[in-house]
Every structure is written in structure tokens, then in C-alpha cells.
Write a protein that holds these residues in place. Structure first.
Motif, PDB file in Angstrom:
ATOM      1  N   GLU A  73      46.173  18.090 -26.574  1.00 45.98           N
ATOM      2  CA  GLU A  73      45.236  17.397 -25.694  1.00 45.98           C
ATOM      3  C   GLU A  73      45.155  15.927 -26.068  1.00 45.98           C
ATOM      4  O   GLU A  73      44.985  15.571 -27.232  1.00 45.98           O
ATOM      5  CB  GLU A  73      43.851  18.025 -25.766  1.00 45.98           C
ATOM      6  CG  GLU A  73      43.810  19.419 -25.179  1.00 45.98           C
ATOM      7  CD  GLU A  73      42.390  19.935 -25.068  1.00 45.98           C
ATOM      8  OE1 GLU A  73      41.452  19.140 -24.883  1.00 45.98           O
ATOM      9  OE2 GLU A  73      42.223  21.155 -25.157  1.00 45.98           O
ATOM     10  N   PHE A  74      45.267  15.086 -25.030  1.00 50.19           N
ATOM     11  CA  PHE A  74      45.225  13.646 -25.220  1.00 50.19           C
ATOM     12  C   PHE A  74      44.236  13.027 -24.242  1.00 50.19           C
ATOM     13  O   PHE A  74      43.964  13.594 -23.185  1.00 50.19           O
ATOM     14  CB  PHE A  74      46.612  13.032 -24.973  1.00 50.19           C
ATOM     15  CG  PHE A  74      47.634  13.473 -25.969  1.00 50.19           C
ATOM     16  CD1 PHE A  74      47.904  12.713 -27.098  1.00 50.19           C
ATOM     17  CD2 PHE A  74      48.335  14.658 -25.787  1.00 50.19           C
ATOM     18  CE1 PHE A  74      48.842  13.121 -28.026  1.00 50.19           C
ATOM     19  CE2 PHE A  74      49.280  15.079 -26.705  1.00 50.19           C
ATOM     20  CZ  PHE A  74      49.533  14.301 -27.827  1.00 50.19           C
ATOM     21  N   SER A  75      43.731  11.884 -24.597  1.00 45.39           N
ATOM     22  CA  SER A  75      42.852  11.127 -23.721  1.00 45.39           C
ATOM     23  C   SER A  75      43.447   9.737 -23.542  1.00 45.39           C
ATOM     24  O   SER A  75      43.867   9.107 -24.506  1.00 45.39           O
ATOM     25  CB  SER A  75      41.457  11.023 -24.345  1.00 45.39           C
ATOM     26  OG  SER A  75      40.618  10.249 -23.535  1.00 45.39           O
ATOM     27  N   THR A  94      46.485  17.864 -15.975  1.00 49.10           N
ATOM     28  CA  THR A  94      45.630  16.697 -16.127  1.00 49.10           C
ATOM     29  C   THR A  94      44.255  16.916 -15.525  1.00 49.10           C
ATOM     30  O   THR A  94      44.077  17.647 -14.558  1.00 49.10           O
ATOM     31  CB  THR A  94      46.240  15.464 -15.441  1.00 49.10           C
ATOM     32  OG1 THR A  94      46.421  15.740 -14.057  1.00 49.10           O
ATOM     33  CG2 THR A  94      47.566  15.092 -16.060  1.00 49.10           C
ATOM     34  N   GLY A  95      43.306  16.297 -16.155  1.00 42.57           N
ATOM     35  CA  GLY A  95      41.950  16.198 -15.648  1.00 42.57           C
ATOM     36  C   GLY A  95      41.527  14.766 -15.889  1.00 42.57           C
ATOM     37  O   GLY A  95      42.142  14.064 -16.686  1.00 42.57           O
ATOM     38  N   TYR A  96      40.520  14.327 -15.221  1.00 38.19           N
ATOM     39  CA  TYR A  96      40.092  12.944 -15.400  1.00 38.19           C
ATOM     40  C   TYR A  96      38.582  12.845 -15.210  1.00 38.19           C
ATOM     41  O   TYR A  96      37.944  13.723 -14.628  1.00 38.19           O
ATOM     42  CB  TYR A  96      40.794  12.024 -14.396  1.00 38.19           C
ATOM     43  CG  TYR A  96      40.353  12.249 -12.979  1.00 38.19           C
ATOM     44  CD1 TYR A  96      39.303  11.515 -12.438  1.00 38.19           C
ATOM     45  CD2 TYR A  96      40.954  13.222 -12.187  1.00 38.19           C
ATOM     46  CE1 TYR A  96      38.878  11.749 -11.143  1.00 38.19           C
ATOM     47  CE2 TYR A  96      40.541  13.456 -10.899  1.00 38.19           C
ATOM     48  CZ  TYR A  96      39.498  12.712 -10.382  1.00 38.19           C
ATOM     49  OH  TYR A  96      39.068  12.949  -9.107  1.00 38.19           O
ATOM     50  N   SER A  97      38.032  11.783 -15.710  1.00 40.18           N
ATOM     51  CA  SER A  97      36.648  11.433 -15.441  1.00 40.18           C
ATOM     52  C   SER A  97      36.556   9.925 -15.365  1.00 40.18           C
ATOM     53  O   SER A  97      37.392   9.208 -15.914  1.00 40.18           O
ATOM     54  CB  SER A  97      35.708  11.988 -16.514  1.00 40.18           C
ATOM     55  OG  SER A  97      36.045  11.493 -17.792  1.00 40.18           O
ATOM     56  N   ILE A 133      34.252  13.939 -21.177  1.00 42.07           N
ATOM     57  CA  ILE A 133      35.260  14.926 -21.599  1.00 42.07           C
ATOM     58  C   ILE A 133      35.035  16.252 -20.876  1.00 42.07           C
ATOM     59  O   ILE A 133      35.980  16.893 -20.421  1.00 42.07           O
ATOM     60  CB  ILE A 133      35.247  15.105 -23.123  1.00 42.07           C
ATOM     61  CG1 ILE A 133      35.779  13.829 -23.793  1.00 42.07           C
ATOM     62  CG2 ILE A 133      36.074  16.325 -23.544  1.00 42.07           C
ATOM     63  CD1 ILE A 133      35.677  13.825 -25.304  1.00 42.07           C
ATOM     64  N   ARG A 134      33.792  16.658 -20.727  1.00 44.12           N
ATOM     65  CA  ARG A 134      33.474  17.913 -20.035  1.00 44.12           C
ATOM     66  C   ARG A 134      33.975  17.872 -18.585  1.00 44.12           C
ATOM     67  O   ARG A 134      34.585  18.828 -18.092  1.00 44.12           O
ATOM     68  CB  ARG A 134      31.964  18.162 -20.078  1.00 44.12           C
ATOM     69  CG  ARG A 134      31.573  19.540 -19.593  1.00 44.12           C
ATOM     70  CD  ARG A 134      30.071  19.833 -19.756  1.00 44.12           C
ATOM     71  NE  ARG A 134      29.607  19.635 -21.128  1.00 44.12           N
ATOM     72  CZ  ARG A 134      28.766  18.645 -21.517  1.00 44.12           C
ATOM     73  NH1 ARG A 134      28.288  17.789 -20.643  1.00 44.12           N
ATOM     74  NH2 ARG A 134      28.400  18.540 -22.781  1.00 44.12           N
ATOM     75  N   MET A 135      33.765  16.749 -17.910  1.00 38.94           N
ATOM     76  CA  MET A 135      34.217  16.636 -16.514  1.00 38.94           C
ATOM     77  C   MET A 135      35.739  16.636 -16.432  1.00 38.94           C
ATOM     78  O   MET A 135      36.323  17.272 -15.555  1.00 38.94           O
ATOM     79  CB  MET A 135      33.656  15.365 -15.868  1.00 38.94           C
ATOM     80  CG  MET A 135      34.094  15.181 -14.426  1.00 38.94           C
ATOM     81  SD  MET A 135      33.729  16.581 -13.336  1.00 38.94           S
ATOM     82  CE  MET A 135      31.995  16.332 -13.057  1.00 38.94           C
ATOM     83  N   ALA A 136      36.394  15.932 -17.346  1.00 40.79           N
ATOM     84  CA  ALA A 136      37.858  15.918 -17.353  1.00 40.79           C
ATOM     85  C   ALA A 136      38.400  17.321 -17.603  1.00 40.79           C
ATOM     86  O   ALA A 136      39.364  17.746 -16.951  1.00 40.79           O
ATOM     87  CB  ALA A 136      38.370  14.941 -18.413  1.00 40.79           C
ATOM     88  N   ASP A 137      37.792  18.061 -18.539  1.00 48.46           N
ATOM     89  CA  ASP A 137      38.210  19.449 -18.802  1.00 48.46           C
ATOM     90  C   ASP A 137      38.024  20.314 -17.563  1.00 48.46           C
ATOM     91  O   ASP A 137      38.890  21.117 -17.214  1.00 48.46           O
ATOM     92  CB  ASP A 137      37.416  20.052 -19.960  1.00 48.46           C
ATOM     93  CG  ASP A 137      37.985  19.714 -21.311  1.00 48.46           C
ATOM     94  OD1 ASP A 137      39.144  19.252 -21.390  1.00 48.46           O
ATOM     95  OD2 ASP A 137      37.278  19.922 -22.312  1.00 48.46           O
TER      96      ASP A 137
END
Length: 100
Positions: free
Chosen positions: A23-25, A64-67, A80-84
Motif C-alpha cells: 500500500e502506497f500513498s 486505486t482509491g483516492y481522497s 485514508i479511510r475514504m481512499a480505502d
């Protein structure tokens, strides 16, 4: 990632963090008018290209997820919760798209 060197996409990346495991940001520069969906699609296209290493073809895929701050949250945990959440929604949609 040697093969990304010189990639125009990297010019809008402010920071890249490894959160753990796979997992990367990625933090994008806030001053650039970046369409997150366009960025994700371009990143997907680059990462999805096959690599040839020692006569072995390697295929890489990403989820991918994003916020977006402050729309999706004001603190790191909320972002992070929204991206997950978005990442798992994308995985679910992709998985169901391949079912007959």
C-alpha cells in the motif's frame, strides 16, 4: 521505479509514501489543477505496461482509491479511510465486471 524516470506524470507528485506491504500513498501538488480521475487512469496505464526482465515478461496491476482534502476529510485518518473505501469499491466493481 527506473522506468518512470522522466515521466511527465511524476511532475505533479509531491510525495510518495509506503504505508506498508503493498500500500502506497501519493500526495499531489495542490497548486496544479489535477483531475484525480485522469491522474489515476494515466498511472494505471503506465503501471500496467508489461516489463521484460531477464527474458521474463512481468505484468503488474494496481487497485486505486483516492481522497481529496478537505472534501473527503480534514484529518489524515478520514482521508485514508475514504481512499480505502473507494479502493475496495473499485476492486468489487472490477471483480464483478469479469463475471459471466
Amino acid at each position: 521505479m527506473k522506468y518512470l524516470k522522466g515521466c511527465a506524470l511524476l511532475s505533479i507528485v509531491k510525495e510518495l509514501y509506503r504505508l506498508g506491504g503493498d500500500e502506497f500513498s501519493i500526495l499531489l501538488n495542490k497548486n496544479d489543477n489535477v483531475d484525480v480521475h485522469v491522474f489515476i487512469n494515466e498511472l494505471f496505464e503506465i503501471i500496467s505496461e508489461s516489463l521484460l526482465i531477464s527474458d521474463v515478461v512481468i505484468h503488474i496491476s494496481i487497485s486505486t482509491g483516492y481522497s481529496v482534502y478537505p472534501v473527503d476529510g480534514l484529518i489524515l485518518e478520514d482521508l485514508i479511510r475514504m481512499a480505502d473505501k473507494r479502493m475496495y469499491q473499485a476492486k468489487f466493481q472490477y471483480k464483478n465486471r469479469n463475471k459471466v
